[in-house]
Write a protein that holds these residues in place. Sequence first.
Motif, PDB file in Angstrom:
ATOM      1  N   SER A  44     -63.937  17.042 -28.031  1.00 11.14           N
ATOM      2  CA  SER A  44     -64.302  15.615 -28.358  1.00 11.14           C
ATOM      3  C   SER A  44     -64.750  14.556 -27.343  1.00 11.14           C
ATOM      4  O   SER A  44     -64.686  15.202 -26.335  1.00 11.14           O
ATOM      5  CB  SER A  44     -62.958  15.234 -29.082  1.00 11.14           C
ATOM      6  N   VAL A  45     -64.459  13.237 -27.873  1.00 12.72           N
ATOM      7  CA  VAL A  45     -64.980  12.376 -27.070  1.00 12.72           C
ATOM      8  C   VAL A  45     -64.114  12.545 -25.782  1.00 12.72           C
ATOM      9  O   VAL A  45     -64.496  12.419 -24.242  1.00 12.72           O
ATOM     10  CB  VAL A  45     -65.163  11.342 -27.477  1.00 12.72           C
ATOM     11  N   ALA A  46     -62.850  12.628 -26.468  1.00 14.00           N
ATOM     12  CA  ALA A  46     -61.085  12.536 -24.954  1.00 14.00           C
ATOM     13  C   ALA A  46     -61.548  13.079 -24.390  1.00 14.00           C
ATOM     14  O   ALA A  46     -61.510  13.238 -23.114  1.00 14.00           O
ATOM     15  CB  ALA A  46     -60.458  12.127 -26.429  1.00 14.00           C
ATOM     16  N   ASN A  74     -56.770  21.878 -12.058  1.00 14.56           N
ATOM     17  CA  ASN A  74     -56.336  22.762 -13.062  1.00 14.56           C
ATOM     18  C   ASN A  74     -57.962  22.473 -13.977  1.00 14.56           C
ATOM     19  O   ASN A  74     -57.724  21.570 -15.368  1.00 14.56           O
ATOM     20  CB  ASN A  74     -55.358  22.514 -13.752  1.00 14.56           C
ATOM     21  N   ARG A  75     -59.215  22.752 -14.047  1.00 16.75           N
ATOM     22  CA  ARG A  75     -59.723  22.972 -14.338  1.00 16.75           C
ATOM     23  C   ARG A  75     -59.706  22.746 -16.005  1.00 16.75           C
ATOM     24  O   ARG A  75     -60.213  21.892 -16.816  1.00 16.75           O
ATOM     25  CB  ARG A  75     -60.886  23.585 -14.233  1.00 16.75           C
ATOM     26  N   MET A  80     -57.654  20.765 -22.035  1.00 14.21           N
ATOM     27  CA  MET A  80     -56.752  20.892 -23.238  1.00 14.21           C
ATOM     28  C   MET A  80     -56.169  18.879 -24.163  1.00 14.21           C
ATOM     29  O   MET A  80     -56.781  18.276 -23.202  1.00 14.21           O
ATOM     30  CB  MET A  80     -55.452  20.779 -22.926  1.00 14.21           C
ATOM     31  N   GLY A  81     -56.253  19.000 -25.438  1.00 14.12           N
ATOM     32  CA  GLY A  81     -56.326  18.019 -25.798  1.00 14.12           C
ATOM     33  C   GLY A  81     -54.685  16.646 -26.034  1.00 14.12           C
ATOM     34  O   GLY A  81     -53.872  16.568 -27.135  1.00 14.12           O
ATOM     35  N   ASP A  82     -54.460  16.836 -24.559  1.00 14.32           N
ATOM     36  CA  ASP A  82     -53.564  16.089 -24.634  1.00 14.32           C
ATOM     37  C   ASP A  82     -53.321  15.091 -24.265  1.00 14.32           C
ATOM     38  O   ASP A  82     -52.453  13.513 -24.415  1.00 14.32           O
ATOM     39  CB  ASP A  82     -52.702  16.283 -23.795  1.00 14.32           C
ATOM     40  N   ILE A  83     -54.253  13.455 -24.474  1.00 13.30           N
ATOM     41  CA  ILE A  83     -54.617  12.464 -24.271  1.00 13.30           C
ATOM     42  C   ILE A  83     -54.556  12.079 -25.471  1.00 13.30           C
ATOM     43  O   ILE A  83     -54.468  12.391 -27.122  1.00 13.30           O
ATOM     44  CB  ILE A  83     -55.931  12.014 -24.598  1.00 13.30           C
ATOM     45  N   GLN A  84     -53.201  10.983 -25.883  1.00  9.29           N
ATOM     46  CA  GLN A  84     -52.548  10.042 -27.110  1.00  9.29           C
ATOM     47  C   GLN A  84     -53.686   9.132 -28.158  1.00  9.29           C
ATOM     48  O   GLN A  84     -53.463   8.572 -28.883  1.00  9.29           O
ATOM     49  CB  GLN A  84     -50.820  10.154 -26.993  1.00  9.29           C
TER      50      GLN A  84
END
Length: 164
Positions: A44-46, A74-75, A80-84
């Motif tokens: 995703s963009v994020a 930690n590349r 990982m999609g952890d931005i909310q």
Amino acid sequence: MDIGSEYLKIVIKRFKEAKVTAEKAIEQLTESELFWAPNEESNSVAIIVKHMSGNMVSRWTDFLITDGEKPFRNRDDEFMGDIQTKEQMMELWEIGWNTFLNGLKSIEEEQLLKTITIRNEPHSVMQAIERQMYHYSYHIGQIIYVAKFLKSSDWKTLTIPRKK
């Protein structure tokens, strides 16, 4: 004209232009669109923003005296999609770009040929800059492509519109 200082002036200007171009694409997206990916293997963009920020902070923190691949990075976590929220994403974006641009602005022309390391590989400072030009342009192109795909006929062009 001094070629080293002219080069630094030009690359700083080009990177700033690339940043603004990406931001104009990001501004067109809704918050949910920032987290959209076509499949599990795509970003995703994020996630692209998170990765770019992680790279910028790692590469350009104390870049003249430490390896560009910092122990704190930690590349894999960058993907990982952890931005909310968009706010969190843009905060990471700014942290990365501020680190990077401040690093570029700190370079003296006589340092352009100085050898630094990235992942234990020697690079001249100029090579490191060009490596980042390629890498960041690649990801900014991805951001724009995803945004243009999602906005479809609502896309507001970032450059000269067709037939103009």
